[in-house]
Design an enzyme around this catalytic site. Structure first.
Site, PDB file in Angstrom:
ATOM      1  N   SER A  34      45.953  37.168  39.205  1.00 53.42           N
ATOM      2  CA  SER A  34      45.314  36.379  39.696  1.00 53.42           C
ATOM      3  C   SER A  34      45.704  34.774  39.346  1.00 53.42           C
ATOM      4  O   SER A  34      46.125  34.386  38.437  1.00 53.42           O
ATOM      5  CB  SER A  34      43.767  36.678  39.143  1.00 53.42           C
ATOM      6  OG  SER A  34      43.418  37.817  39.407  1.00 53.42           O
ATOM      7  N   HIS A  51      35.911  38.295  39.173  1.00 52.46           N
ATOM      8  CA  HIS A  51      36.341  39.446  38.650  1.00 52.46           C
ATOM      9  C   HIS A  51      35.621  39.849  37.732  1.00 52.46           C
ATOM     10  O   HIS A  51      35.374  40.997  37.316  1.00 52.46           O
ATOM     11  CB  HIS A  51      37.817  39.293  38.377  1.00 52.46           C
ATOM     12  CG  HIS A  51      38.776  39.489  39.487  1.00 52.46           C
ATOM     13  ND1 HIS A  51      39.052  40.549  40.243  1.00 52.46           N
ATOM     14  CD2 HIS A  51      39.468  38.404  40.031  1.00 52.46           C
ATOM     15  CE1 HIS A  51      39.773  40.163  41.304  1.00 52.46           C
ATOM     16  NE2 HIS A  51      40.309  38.962  41.091  1.00 52.46           N
TER      17      HIS A  51
END
Length: 522
Positions: free
Chosen positions: A346, A448
């Protein structure tokens, strides 16, 4: 031949990317004269303004009809007139229309107040005196039930009728998404209370209508329609698709792409996620996007989520990604028993902005009020490495000047080596400790973590693109989805703001031996 035609179609569509999903409909509509031009003749600006006003009034009237009418055949016409008329309005008129909707079709607060007064005036039956029979109990509470029922109805704004009717009207759900995108755009310019209330109500409705039960998971492949693939190219928000070969590779062997579709918006994923099947958790985006060829799928043990993108700005704040990730994990586990690790690679979009704000000079001269982000060892190493460059008089100033222009350090092995320790340490601090309202400051991290992931590893020189260097000095992070701990992690994060992380990431925040020795010398 068919593949070549599809490729050409996708390429042309991607280059001519529409501003919104409604562009085609807008292009087919008749617009008011622009800049005073009508039928090739110049008209006065007063005529143009009058035309715009007439259009606005017509759309406003169709909106009222769509709320107040009950006959199906008339209602369908009113909804069509309203949506098509809305598409043709310029931004300022859209804003005025939405403000009218928010103000004039809000709930009746006088009625609510009167009902509340009546409710508060009722006397509760005494709990000390037992009721003689069931009929007496029912009669004692009937007034409460009646007012409560009326109060529930009065607390619904009138514009709920418009939302409900549009949701069941062909094309209505897409239209509501576009309307909300406009509301969010106007709120970004001016945070108006009535528009904020309108947005909140519409958002709640969209969350209900877009529940996972109403969404279809679709495995996107090269065999899908050119129009669907064009939307993948156009809306990829994390790592832009560079060409058709890149697109084909992302949909081919060793890769997966899944999207959520809704029956009311056919052929267009509301959100999609790209997955790489790998032997190990990747540390750089180059391993995912540019290494060729991918490993045989039978050797893969890790499903790596490297990009998740929404195609609908009007669905901002509606966490479809949470359900998509969990659904994809279930599908991959079912179809590929060799996969045991689920992780992300990410970006860290807010890191550099946060760091540069910390490094910015303050007007306070007293150093006791300013924080030195560098340890003595880090500052000494940085000043020594930049001694001949005259980058600043102290470590903080040098670091700020270097990071403000990445080309000064990214191609220097010595400078990159010196910067690695403080930048990784500060990145760990940013991800684990910097919060807003008790939640992670970084937007991707918050996403997340609330989905049940943990911070697994931060990776140096992971994204050397211009965007990657600008937003996070090229650092990326692996979030790990441990299947057996997803719900536990999510509850801990929501409840207490606890951010789960690996020992490796936490170790960046522990005092190092050389720093301790330097402090003793001082």
């Amino acid at each position: 031949m068919n593949n070549n035609r599809k490729a050409l179609s996708i390429l042309l569509r991607a280059r001519m990317r529409p501003l919104s999903p409604t562009t085609n409909r807008i292009n087919q509509m008749q617009f008011p004269p622009i800049d005073g031009v009508r039928n090739g003749k110049v008209s006065t600006s007063q005529d143009a303004s009058a035309t715009l006003h007439t259009d606005f009034v017509r759309v406003q009237q169709s909106m009222h009809s769509a709320i107040s009418m009950n006959k199906t055949e008339i209602l369908d016409v009113a909804l069509d007139d309203f949506s098509e008329g809305y598409y043709g309005l310029p931004n300022e008129n859209r804003r005025a229309l939405l403000l009218t909707l928010a103000r004039e079709y809000d709930l009746n607060r006088k009625q609510v107040r009167d009902l509340m007064k009546q409710y508060l005036g009722l006397e509760l039956p005494s709990s000390e005196k037992p009721l003689e029979n069931a009929h007496e109990g029912e009669g004692s509470f009937s007034a409460f039930y009646r007012i409560e029922r009326t109060l529930r109805e009065s607390l619904k704004p009138m514009y709920e009728v418009l939302f409900e009717r549009l949701n069941t009207h062909p094309g209505g759900l897409r239209f509501l998404s576009i309307m909300r995108a406009d509301i969010l755009s106007f709120l970004a310019e001016e945070n108006t209370a009535v528009l904020r209330a309108l947005d909140s109500y519409l958002k709640e409705k969209l969350i209900t209508w877009l529940s996972p039960a109403n969404l279809q998971l679709h495995h996107i492949t090269w065999d899908d329609s050119a129009s669907l693939l064009e939307k993948i190219v156009a809306h990829e928000a994390v790592h832009p698709i560079s060409n058709l070969l890149d697109l084909k590779r992302r949909l081919g062997m060793g890769r997966r792409c899944f999207g959520y579709l809704h029956p009311a918006i056919p052929g267009e994923p509301l959100i999609f996620i790209e997955v790489a099947l790998m032997k190990h958790v990747a540390q750089t985006i180059q391993e995912v996007l540019w290494d060729d060829p991918p490993i045989p799928e039978c050797e893969a043990t890790c499903a790596l989520f490297y990009s998740i993108s929404s195609t609908q700005p009007g669905l901002s704040g509606i966490n479809l990604g949470k359900f998509l990730i969990k659904r994809v994990i279930d599908v991959v586990r079912r179809d590929m028993t060799t996969i045991s690790t689920f992780a992300t690679l990410s970006p860290i979009p807010g890191y550099m902005q946060w760091l540069l704000s910390k490094l910015a000079p303050t007007e306070i001269s007293d150093s006791t009020f300013s924080e030195n982000l560098l340890t003595p060892v880090e500052e000494s190493a940085l000043l020594e490495a930049t001694e001949e460059l005259t980058m600043g008089k102290n470590g903080m100033e040098v670091l700020r000047n270097l990071l403000s222009s990445s080309d000064k350090w990214i191609n220097s092995e010595n400078l990159a080596s010196v910067l690695r320790i403080p930048l990784m340490r500060l990145c760990a601090r940013y991800l684990l400790q910097e919060k807003k309202r008790g939640k992670a400051l970084d937007s991707v991290g918050n996403f997340h973590l609330q989905n049940g992931a943990m911070v697994g590893r931060i990776n140096w020189m992971a994204d050397l693109s211009e965007k990657g260097l600008k937003q996070s000095a090229g650092i990326m992070v692996n979030y790990i989805y441990e299947v057996e701990h997803i719900e536990e992690n999510a509850q801990s994060y929501f409840g207490d703001g606890d951010i789960g992380s690996s020992d490796e990431v936490r170790s960046y925040l522990e005092p190092r031996q050389e720093d301790h020795q330097e402090e003793i010398k001082d």
